[in-house]
Design a protein around this motif. Structure first.
Motif, PDB file in Angstrom:
ATOM      1  N   LEU A  47       6.600  -4.254  -0.566  1.00 39.97           N
ATOM      2  CA  LEU A  47       5.678  -3.523  -1.436  1.00 39.97           C
ATOM      3  C   LEU A  47       4.229  -3.912  -1.174  1.00 39.97           C
ATOM      4  O   LEU A  47       3.905  -5.089  -1.048  1.00 39.97           O
ATOM      5  N   GLY A  48       3.364  -2.930  -1.098  1.00 36.72           N
ATOM      6  CA  GLY A  48       1.940  -3.161  -0.955  1.00 36.72           C
ATOM      7  C   GLY A  48       1.454  -3.373   0.459  1.00 36.72           C
ATOM      8  O   GLY A  48       0.256  -3.529   0.688  1.00 36.72           O
ATOM      9  N   ALA A  49       2.353  -3.389   1.445  1.00 39.37           N
ATOM     10  CA  ALA A  49       1.960  -3.669   2.828  1.00 39.37           C
ATOM     11  C   ALA A  49       0.887  -2.706   3.322  1.00 39.37           C
ATOM     12  O   ALA A  49      -0.068  -3.121   3.982  1.00 39.37           O
ATOM     13  N   SER A  50       0.999  -1.440   2.994  1.00 31.74           N
ATOM     14  CA  SER A  50       0.051  -0.448   3.505  1.00 31.74           C
ATOM     15  C   SER A  50      -1.358  -0.631   2.935  1.00 31.74           C
ATOM     16  O   SER A  50      -2.318  -0.108   3.478  1.00 31.74           O
ATOM     17  N   SER A  51      -1.491  -1.399   1.858  1.00 29.19           N
ATOM     18  CA  SER A  51      -2.817  -1.593   1.267  1.00 29.19           C
ATOM     19  C   SER A  51      -3.660  -2.617   2.023  1.00 29.19           C
ATOM     20  O   SER A  51      -4.872  -2.658   1.848  1.00 29.19           O
ATOM     21  N   PHE A  52      -3.019  -3.454   2.878  1.00 35.99           N
ATOM     22  CA  PHE A  52      -3.799  -4.445   3.623  1.00 35.99           C
ATOM     23  C   PHE A  52      -3.395  -4.581   5.086  1.00 35.99           C
ATOM     24  O   PHE A  52      -3.987  -5.371   5.810  1.00 35.99           O
ATOM     25  N   LEU A  53      -2.415  -3.780   5.529  1.00 37.78           N
ATOM     26  CA  LEU A  53      -2.001  -3.796   6.941  1.00 37.78           C
ATOM     27  C   LEU A  53      -2.170  -2.415   7.558  1.00 37.78           C
ATOM     28  O   LEU A  53      -1.810  -1.413   6.957  1.00 37.78           O
TER      29      LEU A  53
END
Length: 150
Positions: A47-53
């Motif tokens: 969860l949330g990977a696309s927000s910082f990767l």
């Protein structure tokens, strides 16, 4: 005592140093998601990977970073404002602070703008209405000797 030792070790406390608005890059916790070519970064199966990767697993730029602060005469507590060296522009906020019993001096962790996150950067803290000088330092504040498996 436990909180001051956690702080000296540079460990984050959820609710103070971490919450749902802070990502691992801002918190200097990228070791938790593996290296640039690791499976975790490339597959981004959390969860949330696309927000910082980025899609290739590289880290996206951030606007703030978690840093350590030393050099103040009085302890800076949570929500203390951090200003630039001139004391004119607010650049961040303390999330955890207190007196370090092993170091025998006040210390703090907080988030500052990336431009001011370099080790050795001089900043000012607004502690109880007074501006106190401090310096950005690496964490942990106290040397650790955690066991690392071979």
């Amino acid at each position: 005592a436990r909180d001051s030792l956690r702080l000296e070790a540079g460990l984050c406390l959820y609710g103070n140093d971490l919450d749902e608005t802070i990502n691992p890059v801002e918190a200097s916790l990228t070791w938790t998601i593996g290296g640039p070519k690791s499976r975790r970064r490339l597959q981004q199966g959390f969860l949330g990977a696309s927000s910082f990767l980025a899609s290739d697993g590289k880290l996206l730029p951030v606007t703030r970073k978690r840093v350590g602060l030393l050099g103040m005469k009085a302890p800076a507590r949570g929500h203390t404002e951090v200003f630039d060296k001139a004391g004119q522009q607010k650049i961040g906020e303390i999330t955890s602070g207190g007196f370090g019993p092993s170091l025998q001096k006040p210390l703090a962790m907080g988030y500052v703008e990336v431009a001011h996150s370099e080790e050795g950067t001089e900043v000012m803290l607004s502690v109880r209405g007074k501006m106190l000088p401090a310096k950005v330092v690496k964490t942990p504040f106290y040397p650790t000797d955690y066991y690392r498996a071979p």
